[in-house]
Structures are given as structure tokens and as C-alpha cells.
Design an enzyme around this catalytic site. Structure first.
Site, PDB file in Angstrom:
ATOM      1  N   ASP A   1       0.688  -1.290   0.003  1.00  0.00           N
ATOM      2  CA  ASP A   1       0.069   0.084  -0.122  1.00  0.00           C
ATOM      3  C   ASP A   1       0.914   1.373   0.101  1.00  0.00           C
ATOM      4  OD1 ASP A   1      -2.386   1.601  -0.036  1.00  0.00           O
ATOM      5  OD2 ASP A   1      -2.647   1.435   2.135  1.00  0.00           O
TER       6      ASP A   1
ATOM      7  N   HIS B   1       2.203   3.656  -9.015  1.00  0.00           N
ATOM      8  CA  HIS B   1       1.803   2.230  -9.290  1.00  0.00           C
ATOM      9  C   HIS B   1       3.088   1.568 -10.156  1.00  0.00           C
ATOM     10  CE1 HIS B   1      -1.979   2.544  -7.549  1.00  0.00           C
ATOM     11  NE2 HIS B   1      -2.415   3.371  -8.482  1.00  0.00           N
TER      12      HIS B   1
ATOM     13  N   LEU C   1       9.894 -20.745  -4.770  1.00  0.00           N
ATOM     14  CA  LEU C   1       8.769 -20.154  -4.123  1.00  0.00           C
ATOM     15  C   LEU C   1       7.495 -20.054  -4.972  1.00  0.00           C
ATOM     16  CD1 LEU C   1       8.295 -17.390  -2.315  1.00  0.00           C
ATOM     17  CD2 LEU C   1       8.568 -16.277  -4.229  1.00  0.00           C
TER      18      LEU C   1
HETATM   19  C1  IPE Z   1      -5.456  -2.525  -0.080  1.00  0.00           C
HETATM   20  O1  IPE Z   1      -5.108  -1.073  -0.318  1.00  0.00           O
HETATM   21  C2  IPE Z   1      -5.378  -3.215  -1.277  1.00  0.00           C
HETATM   22  C3  IPE Z   1      -4.309  -3.681  -2.069  1.00  0.00           C
HETATM   23  C4  IPE Z   1      -2.958  -3.130  -1.549  1.00  0.00           C
HETATM   24  C5  IPE Z   1      -4.186  -3.927  -3.250  1.00  0.00           C
HETATM   25  P1  IPE Z   1      -6.363  -0.115  -0.407  1.00  0.00           P
HETATM   26  O2  IPE Z   1      -5.433   1.156  -0.597  1.00  0.00           O
HETATM   27  O3  IPE Z   1      -7.254  -0.465  -1.260  1.00  0.00           O
HETATM   28  O4  IPE Z   1      -7.013  -0.142   1.186  1.00  0.00           O
HETATM   29  P2  IPE Z   1      -7.620   0.893   1.820  1.00  0.00           P
HETATM   30  O5  IPE Z   1      -8.594   1.656   0.892  1.00  0.00           O
HETATM   31  O6  IPE Z   1      -6.576   1.946   2.527  1.00  0.00           O
HETATM   32  O7  IPE Z   1      -8.151   0.303   2.966  1.00  0.00           O
HETATM   33  C1  IPE Z   2      -1.683   0.288  -3.391  1.00  0.00           C
HETATM   34  O1  IPE Z   2      -1.385   1.765  -3.539  1.00  0.00           O
HETATM   35  C2  IPE Z   2      -1.962  -0.275  -4.796  1.00  0.00           C
HETATM   36  C3  IPE Z   2      -3.238  -0.653  -4.854  1.00  0.00           C
HETATM   37  C4  IPE Z   2      -4.045  -0.434  -4.041  1.00  0.00           C
HETATM   38  C5  IPE Z   2      -3.638  -0.961  -6.428  1.00  0.00           C
HETATM   39  P1  IPE Z   2      -2.690   2.612  -3.245  1.00  0.00           P
HETATM   40  O2  IPE Z   2      -3.010   3.317  -4.759  1.00  0.00           O
HETATM   41  O3  IPE Z   2      -3.596   2.328  -2.377  1.00  0.00           O
HETATM   42  O4  IPE Z   2      -1.984   3.964  -2.811  1.00  0.00           O
HETATM   43  P2  IPE Z   2      -2.553   4.974  -1.729  1.00  0.00           P
HETATM   44  O5  IPE Z   2      -2.859   4.236  -0.500  1.00  0.00           O
HETATM   45  O6  IPE Z   2      -3.662   5.692  -2.230  1.00  0.00           O
HETATM   46  O7  IPE Z   2      -1.093   6.011  -1.395  1.00  0.00           O
HETATM   47 MG    MG Z   3      -4.019   2.310  -0.236  1.00  0.00          MG
END
Ligand code: IPE
Ligand code: IPE
Ligand code: MG
Length: 250
Positions: A14, A31, A125
Site C-alpha cells: 500500500d 503504481h 517460491l
Molecule cells: C489494499 O489497499 C489493497 C491493495 C493493496 C491491493 P487499499 O488502498 O485499497 O486499502 P484502503 O482503502 O486503504 O483500506
Molecule cells: C496500493 O497503493 C496499490 C493498490 C491498491 C492497487 P494505493 O493506490 O492504495 O496508494 P495509496 O494508499 O492511495 O497511497
Molecule cells: Mg491505499
């Protein structure tokens, strides 16, 4: 550093968006950088002897993000699969996915099938991507499939137990992560592996995923080494004869 390597590891990757926003860049940059980091961490885990690695790449809830971001994430995923499949084979990494795959675009489905097929003989793995994945969805699907078997007479109600339920989940059998790492400072699970994390250890770090490196991974493992897992039991060290005797008296 004295390490205990968790055999089964799950990572909630995240913080991509915030990483980019803090640099005044569009979220897409986060990303892209995040995918590069995932590539490296997968190889690090393989080298360090992790047996199963589950990466949360896209949640059921992530479908509700702006269409443009969803499209971009799908493109990145497609590119990753095309570029990395042969490298996974080379590194003896077996690829699989868990999630509601019917929602994925057909070109990605083909790339996934190809990657699963190409790496099916690999014995190193086991890499599992959580794609269009939600723990609640997985549990609901397991309930549906058990209910269908009961309806058709294949199963009887009294046969339902935890083992049988687990066999109807989509994740591999016995996949209960030893350690779950979540980056970006959020202290939550966000619908990842709800059943499987019953006795997992958790490691939360403020590091945003695109900044996560092998040294952060080793730090998490070092922290994990110091955990005392009891699984609801008591430390064998504290069960001595005196205590056992006093328990008898009670
Ligand atoms: C969790 O992250 C999902 C992934 C890392 C794929 P999100 O960014 O979607 O989760 P929330 O919204 O902070 O709970
Ligand atoms: C995690 O990073 C990737 C996915 C959930 C696909 P985020 O896109 O949730 O990034 P933040 O949490 O908004 O910084
Ligand atoms: Mg996120």
C-alpha cells in the site's frame, strides 16, 4: 542480523498513490514504481527461502476507483506478466492467482493462464497474486459451493467443519500466513485473507510501498523472529512440575 524466515508470507502493498502525490506526480508513477519494487521483493523472497508469498495486488473494492486508474493498473499488470513470466521460470518461481478472475479483461486472463502454465513445474517460491480479491468474497464463495453440494446430496450438513470449509477456499490448502506485512502506515487488513490470518503475526510499517526495499523486508523478518507465537496455548517453558501440581489441586 539473526533471521527467522517466515515460510508463508503475505504483503499488503500500500501507498503507491501517496508516494507519487508527495512528489507532485500523478498516481500512475507510484503504481509503476510500486510494480518495480514488487518485482525485486519477489526475487528477494525467493532467495531468502520464503515458501509461499501472497501479494495483494488489486482488491474487489479497488474496482470502484476512477476508471482511468483501474485501466492503468490493468495495463501495468498485463505488462508485468508479459515481461516477467520467463524470469519467473528462470528463478523457479511458481505463479498463481486468487480472486474473482471473471471480472478481469480477457487479455490479462490470457497472460495469467500463460504464466500459470509456464511456471507450473517450478518448485521454488510459490507466488500468489491477490487479484480482484476480497476475503469476504472468498468466504462467500466457499459457503455457496458447500451449499450447492448439500443441495445436490454430495455433502451432509454434519460433515461441515473447519477443515472442510478450508478446502472450499480458493487459496492453497494450509495457506495461513506466518507473517503479514502492510506498508504505508495504515493499520488495517482491507479485506485480505480474512479466514487465513486467524493466527498470523502482523508487521505494519510507515514506509510507502514504492520505498520498500530488501532491508525493510529483513527488518520485518527480524521483528518476526522476536515474536512469541502461542496459538492459544501456553508457553511450554512456564509449565513446570510445580505449576502442573498446583493445577491438579485446583
Ligand atoms: C489494499 O489497499 C489493497 C491493495 C493493496 C491491493 P487499499 O488502498 O485499497 O486499502 P484502503 O482503502 O486503504 O483500506
Ligand atoms: C496500493 O497503493 C496499490 C493498490 C491498491 C492497487 P494505493 O493506490 O492504495 O496508494 P495509496 O494508499 O492511495 O497511497
Ligand atoms: Mg491505499
Amino acid at each position: 542480523m539473526n533471521l527467522t524466515i517466515p515460510k508463508k508470507l503475505a504483503i499488503i502493498m500500500d501507498g503507491n498513490g501517496r508516494w507519487a502525490e508527495r512528489r507532485g506526480l500523478p498516481r500512475s508513477y507510484g503504481h509503476i514504481k510500486g510494480t518495480r519494487v514488487a518485482k525485486k521483493i519477489i526475487l528477494d523472497c525467493a532467495e531468502l527461502g520464503v515458501e509461499t508469498l501472497a501479494l495483494y495486488a488489486f482488491s474487489t473494492e479497488n474496482w470502484n476507483r476512477p476508471q482511468q486508474e483501474v485501466n492503468l493498473l490493468m495495463r501495468i499488470l498485463n505488462r508485468y506478466l508479459h515481461r516477467e513470466t520467463e524470469n519467473l521460470v528462470k528463478k523457479n518461481i511458481r505463479f498463481s492467482v486468487v480472486g474473482q478472475l471473471s471480472k478481469l479483461p480477457s487479455d490479462i486472463l490470457r497472460a495469467i493462464e500463460h504464466a500459470i502454465d509456464r511456471t507450473s513445474h517450478c518448485s521454488g517460491l510459490h507466488l500468489i497474486f491477490g487479484l480482484s480479491y476480497g476475503g469476504r468474497w472468498e468466504i462467500t464463495e466457499a459457503c455457496r459451493s458447500i451449499a450447492e453440494k448439500i443441495q445436490s446430496g454430495e455433502l451432509k450438513v454434519h460433515q461441515i467443519n473447519e477443515k472442510l470449509f478450508e478446502e472450499h477456499l480458493m487459496t492453497p490448502k494450509d495457506f495461513s500466513p506466518d507473517l503479514v506485512i502492510r506498508t504505508s502506515g495504515e493499520i488495517r487488513v482491507s479485506n485480505f485473507l480474512l479466514w487465513q490470518i486467524a493466527y498470523s503475526e502482523f508487521y505494519f510499517t510507515p514506509t510507502l510501498w514504492p520505498d520498500f526495499s530488501k532491508s525493510d523486508l529483513l527488518l520485518a523478518f527480524e521483528n518476526y523472529r522476536r515474536r512469541h507465537r502461542r496459538f492459544g496455548l501456553i508457553d511450554s517453558a512456564i509449565v513446570n512440575h510445580d505449576q502442573a501440581a498446583s493445577l491438579k489441586v485446583l
